[in-house]
Design a protein around this motif. Structure first.
Motif, mmCIF file in Angstrom:
data_model
loop_
_atom_site.group_PDB
_atom_site.id
_atom_site.type_symbol
_atom_site.label_atom_id
_atom_site.label_comp_id
_atom_site.label_asym_id
_atom_site.label_seq_id
_atom_site.Cartn_x
_atom_site.Cartn_y
_atom_site.Cartn_z
ATOM 1 N N ILE A 81 0.821 -1.212 0.000
ATOM 2 C CA ILE A 81 0.000 0.000 0.000
ATOM 3 C C ILE A 81 0.856 1.265 0.000
ATOM 4 O O ILE A 81 0.560 2.231 -0.694
ATOM 5 N N ILE A 93 -3.028 6.453 6.058
ATOM 6 C CA ILE A 93 -3.377 5.037 5.998
ATOM 7 C C ILE A 93 -3.764 4.552 7.391
ATOM 8 O O ILE A 93 -3.061 4.800 8.368
ATOM 9 N N THR A 94 -4.878 3.868 7.490
ATOM 10 C CA THR A 94 -5.368 3.367 8.767
ATOM 11 C C THR A 94 -5.337 1.840 8.799
ATOM 12 O O THR A 94 -5.145 1.188 7.768
ATOM 13 N N LYS A 96 -7.839 0.090 9.091
ATOM 14 C CA LYS A 96 -8.975 -0.348 8.271
ATOM 15 C C LYS A 96 -8.550 -0.531 6.817
ATOM 16 O O LYS A 96 -9.002 -1.470 6.140
ATOM 17 N N ASP A 97 -7.690 0.357 6.326
ATOM 18 C CA ASP A 97 -7.202 0.244 4.949
ATOM 19 C C ASP A 97 -6.435 -1.064 4.756
ATOM 20 O O ASP A 97 -6.562 -1.729 3.726
ATOM 21 N N GLU A 100 -8.945 -3.975 4.806
ATOM 22 C CA GLU A 100 -9.729 -4.003 3.568
ATOM 23 C C GLU A 100 -8.898 -4.508 2.399
ATOM 24 O O GLU A 100 -9.404 -5.220 1.528
ATOM 25 N N TYR A 101 -7.626 -4.150 2.352
ATOM 26 C CA TYR A 101 -6.737 -4.619 1.292
ATOM 27 C C TYR A 101 -6.642 -6.145 1.317
ATOM 28 O O TYR A 101 -6.515 -6.793 0.279
ATOM 29 N N GLN A 117 -0.256 -0.065 11.132
ATOM 30 C CA GLN A 117 -0.471 1.384 11.130
ATOM 31 C C GLN A 117 0.514 2.080 12.065
ATOM 32 O O GLN A 117 1.104 3.117 11.716
#
Length: 296
Positions: A81, A93-94, A96-97, A100-101, A117
């Protein structure tokens, strides 16, 4: 047996970014490392980023992870990412990102994405020469979980950022409560406080000067401006002044807060980090998660 997505298994079995980045002394390039977790607690991550100093872009990244399938897959996902992003973009960027990835993670393994993170933030701060503790409230409050060394502010932050509603969910995200379990009642109390909109002071929840937005009531523009000025004067400016800088409230337009960075802060290369971490995150925590801070 955990139910992992195909993406998690793919990155776990075939990681392409494990290891370190060799410092070859290239001009205009700097390598920075961020490290979080503890092998004693079961998970540890060391993230290495290679930054182009002219563009502030992350041109390469590698990781070293001690942990489970989710920890390794989350680390690999994080590296994929961040490559090509600027440092400011990376700070957005969290966890959650990351999840989700990966197409999702088992709830019991969400702490692996949180670790990613935090390692990224540590690497960026180290690159900018900013001690993480200077901008991290997580160590400034009462220790709630002694088994994993988790403080009240960190528990509050992860509850707010991920809309957690139970102590079990908190344990899944940051392990707090997953040891002896004696802190679970305290975690439940913190969840209730957060759900009611109560924000305690990092130093002392009984401090008469702490900022609290009345539960269920929307602040008027005048009230919001007054609270913003109070947070700046009492919590932000003393830290900046100690480092030779300062900040002045310039204007407030809805949730957009405009400030003037002064002294060392105005000319510092890490002024963006000052805005987002020292100022914006504090206002989000104290007043509203919708607040955005800009320099004028």
């Amino acid at each position: 047996m955990w139910e992992y997505t195909d993406k998690v298994l793919e990155l776990f079995y075939n990681p392409k970014n494990q290891g370190t980045i060799e410092d070859k002394g290239e001009a205009g390039v700097e390598i920075s490392t961020g490290e979080v977790g503890s092998i004693a607690c079961g998970d540890a991550l060391r993230l290495h980023i290679k930054v182009d100093q002219e563009t502030d872009k992350i041109i390469d990244a590698r990781f070293q992870t001690f942990g489970c399938t989710s920890a390794i897959a989350s680390s690999e996902a994080l590296v994929e990412i961040v490559k090509g992003k600027t440092l400011d973009e990376a700070l957005k960027i969290t966890n959650k990102d990351i999840a989700e990835y990966l197409g999702g993670l088992p709830q019991e393994k969400m702490h692996c994405s949180v670790m990613g993170q935090e390692a990224l933030e540590a690497a960026v701060y180290n690159y900018r020469g900013i001690p993480l503790a200077t901008h991290d409230d997580d160590d400034e409050g009462a220790l709630i979980c002694s088994c994993f060394g988790v403080s009240e502010p960190k528990i509050r932050r992860v509850i707010q950022e991920n809309n957690l509603a139970t102590a079990e969910e908190v344990t899944n995200y940051i392990k707090a409560g997953g040891g002896c379990g004696t802190c679970l009642a305290s975690i439940d109390d913190i969840i209730i406080d957060v759900q009611r909109g109560i924000t305690s002071s990092p130093q002392n929840s009984t401090n008469s000067n702490y900022i609290s937005q009345p539960s269920g009531k929307k602040l008027t523009p005048v009230q919001q401006i007054a609270l913003i000025q109070k947070v700046l004067d009492e919590e932000v400016r003393p830290v900046l002044i100690a480092d030779g800088g300062d900040v002045e409230l310039y204007d407030v337009e809805g949730d957009k807060v405009k400030v003037l960075l002064q002294g060392a802060c105005g000319s510092c290369s890490s002024s963006t980090a000052t805005l987002k971490i020292a100022i914006e995150s504090r206002l989000k925590e104290r007043i509203s998660q919708n607040i955005v801070v800009e320099a004028v």
